[in-house]
Design an enzyme around this catalytic site. Structure first.
Site, PDB file in Angstrom:
ATOM      1  N   ARG A   1       1.795   3.585  -3.397  1.00  0.00           N
ATOM      2  CA  ARG A   1       2.290   3.991  -4.710  1.00  0.00           C
ATOM      3  C   ARG A   1       2.200   2.787  -5.633  1.00  0.00           C
ATOM      4  O   ARG A   1       2.177   1.642  -5.184  1.00  0.00           O
ATOM      5  CB  ARG A   1       3.735   4.482  -4.614  1.00  0.00           C
ATOM      6  CG  ARG A   1       3.920   5.711  -3.737  1.00  0.00           C
ATOM      7  CD  ARG A   1       5.391   6.100  -3.640  1.00  0.00           C
ATOM      8  NE  ARG A   1       5.572   7.325  -2.865  1.00  0.00           N
ATOM      9  CZ  ARG A   1       5.774   7.362  -1.548  1.00  0.00           C
ATOM     10  NH1 ARG A   1       5.815   6.222  -0.859  1.00  0.00           N
ATOM     11  NH2 ARG A   1       5.924   8.509  -0.919  1.00  0.00           N
TER      12      ARG A   1
ATOM     13  N   LYS B   1       9.581   5.021  -0.840  1.00  0.00           N
ATOM     14  CA  LYS B   1      10.296   6.207  -1.302  1.00  0.00           C
ATOM     15  C   LYS B   1      11.198   6.720  -0.200  1.00  0.00           C
ATOM     16  O   LYS B   1      10.799   6.815   0.962  1.00  0.00           O
ATOM     17  CB  LYS B   1       9.295   7.291  -1.720  1.00  0.00           C
ATOM     18  CG  LYS B   1       9.933   8.473  -2.408  1.00  0.00           C
ATOM     19  CD  LYS B   1       8.885   9.430  -2.921  1.00  0.00           C
ATOM     20  CE  LYS B   1       9.516  10.604  -3.658  1.00  0.00           C
ATOM     21  NZ  LYS B   1       8.493  11.543  -4.180  1.00  0.00           N
TER      22      LYS B   1
ATOM     23  N   ARG C   1      -4.000   7.456  -4.886  1.00  0.00           N
ATOM     24  CA  ARG C   1      -3.242   7.706  -3.650  1.00  0.00           C
ATOM     25  C   ARG C   1      -3.530   9.106  -3.119  1.00  0.00           C
ATOM     26  O   ARG C   1      -3.713   9.297  -1.910  1.00  0.00           O
ATOM     27  CB  ARG C   1      -1.759   7.513  -3.929  1.00  0.00           C
ATOM     28  CG  ARG C   1      -0.826   7.860  -2.799  1.00  0.00           C
ATOM     29  CD  ARG C   1       0.601   7.542  -3.213  1.00  0.00           C
ATOM     30  NE  ARG C   1       1.581   8.320  -2.475  1.00  0.00           N
ATOM     31  CZ  ARG C   1       2.071   7.986  -1.275  1.00  0.00           C
ATOM     32  NH1 ARG C   1       1.655   6.878  -0.686  1.00  0.00           N
ATOM     33  NH2 ARG C   1       2.969   8.733  -0.676  1.00  0.00           N
TER      34      ARG C   1
ATOM     35  N   HIS D   1       4.553  10.219   3.836  1.00  0.00           N
ATOM     36  CA  HIS D   1       5.075  11.542   3.506  1.00  0.00           C
ATOM     37  C   HIS D   1       6.232  11.878   4.439  1.00  0.00           C
ATOM     38  O   HIS D   1       6.119  11.717   5.659  1.00  0.00           O
ATOM     39  CB  HIS D   1       3.981  12.606   3.649  1.00  0.00           C
ATOM     40  CG  HIS D   1       2.858  12.439   2.681  1.00  0.00           C
ATOM     41  ND1 HIS D   1       1.588  12.925   2.916  1.00  0.00           N
ATOM     42  CD2 HIS D   1       2.800  11.821   1.472  1.00  0.00           C
ATOM     43  CE1 HIS D   1       0.810  12.620   1.893  1.00  0.00           C
ATOM     44  NE2 HIS D   1       1.519  11.959   1.014  1.00  0.00           N
TER      45      HIS D   1
ATOM     46  N   TYR E   1      -3.231  18.488   0.614  1.00  0.00           N
ATOM     47  CA  TYR E   1      -4.553  17.907   0.397  1.00  0.00           C
ATOM     48  C   TYR E   1      -5.669  18.674   1.101  1.00  0.00           C
ATOM     49  O   TYR E   1      -6.844  18.424   0.848  1.00  0.00           O
ATOM     50  CB  TYR E   1      -4.558  16.440   0.855  1.00  0.00           C
ATOM     51  CG  TYR E   1      -3.564  15.613   0.101  1.00  0.00           C
ATOM     52  CD1 TYR E   1      -3.745  15.314  -1.242  1.00  0.00           C
ATOM     53  CD2 TYR E   1      -2.415  15.133   0.727  1.00  0.00           C
ATOM     54  CE1 TYR E   1      -2.823  14.571  -1.941  1.00  0.00           C
ATOM     55  CE2 TYR E   1      -1.489  14.379   0.027  1.00  0.00           C
ATOM     56  CZ  TYR E   1      -1.692  14.105  -1.308  1.00  0.00           C
ATOM     57  OH  TYR E   1      -0.775  13.368  -2.006  1.00  0.00           O
TER      58      TYR E   1
END
Length: 340
Positions: free
Chosen positions: A146, A171, A280, A303, A312
Site C-alpha cells: 500500500r 492495515k 497493488r 488480505h 481479482y
C-alpha cells in the site's frame, strides 16, 4: 502541601476533543485516524447545533448518519467511517456506549471491481517514471505494498539476503512478509547509500532523530538515532513534529508519488482510471495469472479474507466469465471502419 483555597474548587473537565485525542493515543491509532475521527465528530456536533454529545444519543447519531446517506448521498464506506468515529467517541472518550442503531439507513455499497492494468500497461507506466519515484512505484507493483506502507518502510525491514520486506503495522495493525523483487535490489541498495549519507549529515548537524512507533523512544532512547530505524524514503527537508516540536526528518509525503503516477498515466496514454493503489491490484492479479496459489496471493498483500483476493479472479475470466461471445462464432466478413 495542597492548596486549601483550591480544595473546594471544582475540577475542570477536559475539553471534548482532548478526551478524544487521549483515547486515540491509548489505542495507538495513527495520526490519520485521529484526523478522520475529529473531522466526523466536529461535523456531528455542528449538525446538531453545536450541542455537546453528552446531551445527544442514539436518536441524534442515527439522524446524522441518515442525513449523510439520504441528503448527502455519501458512499457506504464514508458513512461507515462516520459511524466508527461516533461509536469511538461515545464508548472510549465519553464512556457512554451506544445501543444498536435500529433506525439507521445504511448507504448502499456498490459491488465495484478494481481497476487492473495489464503487464504491458504497467511497463509503459513505469517507463515514464525515474529515480526514487520509480523505485517507490516499483515496490507498490512488485511487492504489493500500500502507498502508506511504502512511505513508512524502515531500513531494518528490508532484508536483501532473504529477498523479502517485513511490513510492520499494516492495515488492521498486522505485520506481514512480502517479496522483495530482484529487479529493484541493486537500485534500492544504491538509494540507501545516498540516504545513509543524508543520515550521517543530519547527525553531524545535531539532528538525525526519527519518529518511532508506540513510544519506543522512551524504552530505547538511542533507537531514534540508529540507521536501521530510518525511513527508506525520507523527506528532502527537516520538519518540526506537530506534537512535540522536535526537529526530525520524516518520510516523503503521499503527493510525492501520487502526482507522479497521475502524470505517468497520461504520458503512457492509459485511458483507465489509475491510482497508486491500482499497482497493488495489478500485483495480486498478475500473480494469479502466473499460476500462484490463491492463499499465497492472499498472504502477500495482507488480505484479511480470501474473498478479497477472489475479486481479482474476474480478470482471469477474460470477459464474460471466459465464455466466447456468439458474435465471434459467426462466419462473416470483418467490417472496415471508414469515414463517411
Amino acid at each position: 502541601m495542597d492548596d486549601p483555597a483550591a480544595a473546594g474548587r471544582p475540577v475542570a473537565r477536559p475539553r471534548l476533543l482532548d478526551q478524544v485525542r487521549d483515547a486515540i493515543a491509548r489505542h495507538h491509532y495513527s495520526r490519520r485516524t485521529e484526523e478522520t475521527y475529529v473531522h466526523w465528530i466536529k461535523r456531528f456536533i455542528r449538525f446538531h447545533g453545536t450541542r455537546h454529545p453528552r446531551e445527544l444519543g442514539e436518536t441524534e447519531v442515527t439522524a446524522f448518519l441518515n442525513h449523510l446517506a439520504r441528503d448527502r448521498d455519501v458512499a457506504a464506506s464514508t458513512q461507515n467511517q462516520a459511524l466508527s468515529a461516533l461509536l469511538f467517541l461515545y464508548k472510549e472518550a465519553l464512556n457512554q456506549p451506544l445501543a444498536w442503531l435500529d433506525g439507521l439507513e445504511r448507504a448502499k455499497r456498490p459491488a465495484r471491481l478494481p481497476t487492473v492494468l495489464s503487464v504491458a500497461e504497467v511497463g509503459h507506466l513505469l517507463a515514464q517514471i525515474d529515480g526514487t519515484r520509480w523505485l517507490m512505484a516499483s515496490l507498490l507493483y512488485g511487492a504489493g505494498l500500500r502507498l502508506r506502507e511504502c512511505l513508512r518502510l524502515r531500513v531494518k525491514d528490508v532484508d536483501f539476503d532473504y529477498r523479502q520486506i517485513l511490513v510492520r503495522d499494516g492495515k488492521g495493525a498486522r505485520d506481514r512478509v512480502t517479496m522483495l523483487p530482484e529487479s529493484v535490489i541493486e537500485p534500492l541498495k544504491a538509494h540507501l547509500v545516498r540516504v545513509k549519507v543524508l543520515h550521517d549529515k543530519d547527525l553531524a548537524d545535531g539532528f538525525g532523530e526519527v519518529e518511532l512507533p508506540n513510544a519506543l523512544s522512551r524504552k530505547y532512547p538511542r533507537a531514534p538515532y540508529e540507521w536501521g530505524w530510518k525511513f527508506v524514503f525520507p523527506s528532502h527537508k527537516l520538519s518540526a513534529d506537530p506534537d512535540t516540536g522536535v526537529i526530525r526528518r520524516h518520510h516523503v509525503y503521499e503527493n510525492y508519488l501520487v502526482r507522479t503516477v497521475k502524470r505517468a498515466v497520461r504520458a503512457a496514454g492509459i485511458a483507465k482510471h489509475v491510482s497508486c493503489h491500482t499497482l497493488r491490484h495489478s500485483f495480486a492479479t498478475h500473480l494469479l495469472q502466473s499460476g500462484s496459489d490463491i492463499r499465497t496471493v492472499q498472504e502477500l498483500p495482507g488480505h484479511s479474507d480470501v474473498s478479497t483476493t477472489m475479486i481479482y479472479t474476474h480478470v482471469l475470466n477474460k470477459g464474460g466469465r471466459g465464455v466466447k461471445s456468439p458474435l465471434d462464432r459467426l462466419e462473416q466478413p470483418r467490417a472496415g471502419y471508414g469515414v463517411h
